[in-house]
Write an enzyme that holds these catalytic residues in place. Structure first.
Site, PDB file in Angstrom:
ATOM      1  N   GLU A   1       5.078 -66.990 -45.691  1.00 15.74           N
ATOM      2  CA  GLU A   1       3.693 -67.072 -46.133  1.00 15.74           C
ATOM      3  C   GLU A   1       3.548 -66.470 -47.535  1.00 15.74           C
ATOM      4  OE1 GLU A   1       0.918 -64.998 -43.599  1.00 15.74           O
ATOM      5  OE2 GLU A   1      -0.634 -65.067 -45.136  1.00 15.74           O
TER       6      GLU A   1
ATOM      7  N   HIS B  60      -0.374 -56.392 -43.233  1.00 14.40           N
ATOM      8  CA  HIS B  60      -0.435 -57.827 -43.040  1.00 14.40           C
ATOM      9  C   HIS B  60       0.383 -58.264 -41.820  1.00 14.40           C
ATOM     10  CE1 HIS B  60       0.383 -62.050 -44.963  1.00 14.40           C
ATOM     11  NE2 HIS B  60      -0.342 -62.135 -43.875  1.00 14.40           N
TER      12      HIS B  60
ATOM     13  N   GLU C 242      -1.324 -57.190 -38.750  1.00 12.15           N
ATOM     14  CA  GLU C 242      -2.439 -58.094 -38.451  1.00 12.15           C
ATOM     15  C   GLU C 242      -1.923 -59.318 -37.666  1.00 12.15           C
ATOM     16  OE1 GLU C 242      -3.606 -61.820 -40.343  1.00 12.15           O
ATOM     17  OE2 GLU C 242      -4.067 -60.365 -41.939  1.00 12.15           O
ATOM     18  N   HIS C 243      -0.761 -59.820 -38.061  1.00  9.77           N
ATOM     19  CA  HIS C 243      -0.180 -60.942 -37.317  1.00  9.77           C
ATOM     20  C   HIS C 243       0.219 -60.523 -35.906  1.00  9.77           C
ATOM     21  CE1 HIS C 243       0.737 -64.304 -40.269  1.00  9.77           C
ATOM     22  NE2 HIS C 243       0.044 -63.438 -40.978  1.00  9.77           N
TER      23      HIS C 243
HETATM   24 ZN   LIG Z   1      -0.756 -63.923 -42.843  1.00  6.89          ZN
END
Ligand SMILES: [Zn+2]
Length: 1034
Positions: A229, A128, A131-132
């Site tokens: 998040e 994750h 991905e950022h």
């Molecule tokens: Zn995210």
């Protein structure tokens, strides 16, 4: 959530566990609707709206041949799929082995995506965070966060990146080829050559930082975009439940971990781990590339080969394969806790339970398809076995979000769960579950029931979506990820035919499957969840313990580095930057407005009827709008409930089971929804309406109108037990998802402080609605309610207060009108009540809705000017500008909120919002300081920046619309296609000076009517901190 096409919708009813880069949807169904600002409940639904309409003409493309090599890619397989009129090309790169799947289809909304199989072995959120970071700058595009920058340099119809349980994908779609090539280059560079800078890791992942950046002695805190998040993601109980279900039913490999990251584990991740993971998992040999649409494939092949694949060695990617989950010999039980949701059900009812059973391997396509149909038969609607045994006895708030057949993992699963039930009923649930299965094995299924589900599936194949390419991608990603035959999975008609044959040949076909997969399956998990009042407290303790350990491990040297990193990061965030490396569309690329078919408005039996002929793939769409402004206040507040239950009660002639079967067999559903429609001319008045929407295959149109007539004339609320159950399920469902769409609720909350129309919207669809319904249910007088609901129907269902829109194909129009005329004859005419309600504006005020979650959602709303005012497009551009240049850098990058932005609705309400925000008053201050910031950053308001903001608006204005929805703006808001074109032209011509002028007019002095709203935990000294008196509701 992702919008998914309905045929595949079936395949993914179980909730996906996905962590998207952009959680705040930047698109909605109608370009205009986005401007209106969908209410939270609408926004939830809009993700499922079947918009749009590529004009599909069968076209076989013979440019490629199997066995031949094109730009390093060998074409392995070409197939035409008639169900969707597409040609599928499977190509493989000879050097790296990368598979490229291209779907050629005559659809302007082209899609491109790069997918990786990413299998984490811990819950640090590695895939994750990667991905950022991949989208934070790359070799050819070394700018900070090109992803967010491109949001306003493109007219993409979709742009995102998301992390699933075992895959990461980077998809976008656009109708503009220049744009397509621009984004393609950026996305490819981002995934294959990202910079993965240490400072970006600190910003996006996690970091220790001095509370006061300038004071190295100040205490250390943990920050980071993903860190926050995920804290926010787990404040939604349904998300916690779904994530735990996945982790526990497939515990032995990658699915046992949280791919998005557990906030308490995230700080174990190092930058080095991340760089290593990228090397291994983002290798081209572990990538899959998807492209869809009408643009030239060879350009894609050439770019991918030349720039990224050629010269790269092929590696064996078996390291990322996922073995089947070893089957258990004994069922398991797991219990977890959740936060107490103060907006949810009563404490003793706030529990959830689900039974999950492991099913077939995802690559067994026909089996998976049939299990899917079987689960619909068992779960969906009043004719299904589980609905009868679990929902109708009414001891819960209905199915929970995880319920359904889930095919997002290597082994698929079947899940049935309930929300809002008592702990005492856990046992009953398990017993009823088993009884239901055994009864289904004994009794089998009614032929008519099976057929109604298959018919509905066939209808949905014809139903066109403008985001078809995206839906296709999302719904085949999991199968593809496990090397399944994605091409064959598109042959839905064949799978239906084959299922029909199996059912014909074997009378106990489904019963045998139930025996195998449900009755005799020992891989069975029962997951229960109960609220824990100290849940937040426990998390805070664990968090501070973790922080303490981290700090303890520091020495002088590392402390100093943390202090320096903090300063460096702040400096880089505030630094002016050069975005010249990024491509941008030009005015020429976007000057032409999209072309829509002509709308005709006729009067049929005194009913204003809008007709749009458009290729609809043999489907006729009908919308009936009933003006309800004449209802009393008490009646009006019950309209949302009315809309939710009227189509679930049957009629005086047919009971609800029969009626549901008829609707399912002949139509795509008959749905009711209320609308608050503002006057886009003056912002001084509004109308309330109920819209009935339905569609059917042309051949079923007489039946469709017959069913509508039956419902409008013979609706009934007589069955009080059923009504009671529907009310309780309704209340449970409206309180789900508040935490995940909190920014929408905060904006509705802020708008409710501006005018009575805003207040009404909040009472009908905001947090106030949840409160209202809960109180209402406690004081419920059933007889009175039945009477009121009946009265509402009698008052509104008449043709004097009705408008209709029909969208169908040209050849079918005469027949459609013929049946429509007959339908109208049966609708009574009453006194005409075309009342416009005058809007009352309020003095400024502030409201907080208390929620025990660790993050905030802030909103501020004020009255500016409505859609048809000449300044509206200017303010809309300004809202985009403020979002991109001010709120994103300050509220997101510097202050750590997951999202922030500004927008203006068609009724003239200008809103600011933040999403999953660690701050509240600080963010409200940021909203407040907009004018000062604009003043001191006047140099940033230049031609290019304004043009980029215009592009951001164009993404909404020009987004594709479903054939069934074309003309909806004219129908609902009386915004004609000419007005739209004028608005668009006006928008493109806005100058820098005009924008500056609007800033002076609308932002210099505090507005006369405004409201501020916070959704989140209690704040000490809120009144003194903000200088306002706050109304607090809990
Ligand atoms: Zn995210």
């Amino acid at each position: 959530m992702i919008s998914k096409s309905k045929w595949l919708n079936l395949a993914v009813r179980g909730r996906r566990i996905l962590y998207p880069r952009l959680a705040i949807p930047n698109k909605s169904a109608s370009s205009f609707r986005d401007a209106t600002g969908a209410t939270p409940s609408e926004a939830e639904k809009s993700s499922n709206i079947q918009v749009s309409a590529p004009q599909v003409i069968p076209q076989r493309d013979s440019k490629y041949a199997e066995g031949k090599v094109y730009h390093g890619f060998k074409c392995e397989r070409i197939e035409y799929v008639s169900d969707f009129e597409l040609t599928s090309y499977t190509l493989r790169h000879e050097g790296t082995g990368t598979e490229l799947w291209h779907i050629h289809r005559n659809d302007p909304n082209n899609v491109f995506s790069i997918n990786f199989r990413t299998t984490p072995f811990d819950s640090t959120g590695l895939p994750h965070i990667l991905e950022h970071l991949a989208l934070c700058g790359s070799k050819n595009y070394p700018v900070r966060d090109p992803f967010f920058k491109m949001l306003n340099r493109s007219v993409a119809t979709f742009m995102n990146a998301m992390t699933g349980p075992d895959y990461t994908l980077y998809p976008f779609s656009t109708m503009n080829e220049v744009d397509f090539r621009n984004l393609q280059r950026i996305y490819l560079d981002a995934v294959f050559r990202p910079n993965l800078k240490y400072l970006d890791f600190l910003q996006e992942g996690w970091r220790l930082e001095n509370k006061d950046l300038k004071d190295r002695k100040s205490e250390l805190v943990i920050k980071g975009v993903v860190y926050n998040e995920m804290k926010g993601a787990f404040s939604e109980n349904s998300q916690v439940f779904g994530q735990n279900l996945l982790n526990n039913v497939l515990p032995d490999h990658t699915y046992g971990h949280i791919s998005g990251g557990n906030p308490l584990e995230i700080p174990k991740l190092t930058h080095t781990d991340l760089v290593e993971f990228h090397k291994k998992y983002y290798h081209p040999s572990n990538a899959r590339i998807f492209s869809y649409g009408s643009f030239d494939l060879s350009k894609t092949l050439e770019l991918v080969d030349k720039e990224y694949l050629s010269g790269t060695p092929c590696i064996d990617n078996s390291y990322s394969q996922i073995p089947p989950q070893p089957r258990w010999t004994q069922p398991r039980n797991v219990h977890i806790s959740s936060r107490l949701d103060n907006m949810g059900a009563a404490y003793d009812r706030q529990n959830q339970i689900a039974i999950a059973l492991l099913m077939s391997d995802i690559t067994n396509i026909q089996e998976s398809f049939e299990l899917n149909v079987l689960s619909e038969l068992l779960i969906r609607g009043p004719n299904s076995a589980f609905y009868k045994s679990l929902i109708e006895p009414n001891f819960s708030g209905g199915y929970n979000q995880s319920t359904g057949y889930s095919a997002d993992t290597k082994d698929t699963s079947f899940i049935v769960g309930l929300q809002d039930l008592r702990v005492e009923d856990f046992k009953k649930f398990g017993e009823l579950f088993d009884q239901t299965i055994h009864k289904a094995i004994e009794e089998g299924f009614q032929h008519q029931h099976v057929e109604s589900i298959l018919n509905n599936l066939e209808l949905s194949l014809k139903h066109q979506s403008p985001h078809f390419g995206n839906s296709l991608l999302f719904n085949t990603t999991a199968l593809w990820n496990h090397d399944g035959d994605v091409v064959s999975s598109l042959r839905v008609s064949e799978m239906i035919a084959s299922l029909r044959k199996n059912l014909r040949n074997d009378k106990t076909y489904f019963q045998d499957k139930i025996k195998k997969y449900l009755a005799n399956n020992t891989h069975r998990l029962t997951l229960t969840m109960s609220p824990d009042e100290s849940y937040e407290e426990k998390f805070k303790v664990a968090e501070s313990e973790m922080l303490k350990q981290k700090v303890k491990a520091l020495n002088k040297e590392t402390m100093k580095q943390i202090y320096n990193d903090g300063l460096k990061l702040e400096e880089s965030q505030k630094a002016a930057e050069n975005t010249d490396a990024l491509p941008c569309l030009t005015l020429k690329d976007v000057s032409d407005p999209p072309k829509w078919p002509k709308l005709n408005v006729e009067t049929v039996q005194n009913v204003s009827t809008q007709i749009c002929t458009v290729p609809t793939n043999e489907i006729t769409y009908v919308k009936c709008l009933f003006n309800i402004t004449g209802l009393s206040q008490a009646e009006t507040t019950l309209v949302p409930l009315f809309c939710s239950v009227i189509n679930e009660m049957g009629t005086s002639k047919y009971n609800f089971r029969e009626f549901d079967k008829m609707i399912l067999s002949k139509t795509g559903g008959i749905d009711f929804k209320f609308n608050v429609v503002e006057n886009v001319q003056d912002a001084q008045s509004y109308q309330l309406s109920v819209m009935m929407t339905t569609y059917a295959l042309d051949k079923n149109v007489p039946d469709m109108f017959g069913l509508c007539q039956e419902l409008l004339q013979n609706f009934t609320f007589a069955d009080s037990d059923r009504l009671q159950m529907l009310i309780e399920n309704y209340i449970s469902n409206i309180s789900v998802g508040v935490a995940s769409s909190g920014h929408l609720y905060a904006m509705v909350g802020a708008t409710s402080l501006v005018s009575d129309a805003g207040k009404l919207r909040s009472v009908l669809a905001g947090v106030d609605h949840i409160e209202f319904m809960k109180t209402f249910a406690q004081e419920l007088n059933m007889a009175n309610l039945q009477e009121t609901l009946k009265k509402i129907g009698q008052k509104i269902f008449n043709k004097s207060n009705m408008r209709v829109a029909i969208n169908c194909s040209e050849p079918y129009l005469p027949s459609a009108l013929n049946h429509y005329n007959k339908f109208l004859e049966t609708i009574p005419a009453l006194e005409k009540k075309d009342v416009q309600r005058k809007i009352q504006f309020f003095d400024p005020s502030c409201q907080q809705y208390l929620m025990n979650i660790p993050v905030n959602y802030c909103g501020k709303a004020f009255l500016a000017v409505p859609y048809l005012h000449q300044d509206h497009p200017t303010l809309r551009v300004l809202a985009k500008f403020i979002s991109a240049k001010y709120l994103l850098p300050v509220v997101r990058e510097q202050n750590g909120a997951y999202g922030a932005g500004a927008k203006i609705n068609s009724d003239g309400i200008f809103c600011f919002y933040s999403y999953r925000d660690p701050h509240s008053t600080k963010t409200l201050d940021a909203f407040e300081q907009t004018y000062e910031w604009l003043g001191s950053n006047a140099d940033k308001i230049n031609q290019q920046a304004v043009f980029e903001a215009k592009l951001g608006v164009l993404q909404q204005l020009d987004s594709p619309i479903a054939p069934g929805n074309i003309g909806i703006d004219n129908f609902l808001y009386k915004v004609s296609p000419e007005m739209f074109v004028n608005y668009r032209t006006r928008l493109l011509n806005i100058t820098v000076d005009e924008l500056k002028c609007a800033i002076e007019t609308y932002f210099k002095n505090p507005p006369k009517h405004y409201g501020k709203c916070i959704l989140g935990p209690a704040i000490e000294d809120l009144d003194t901190q903000t200088g306002h008196k706050w109304k607090i509701s809990s």
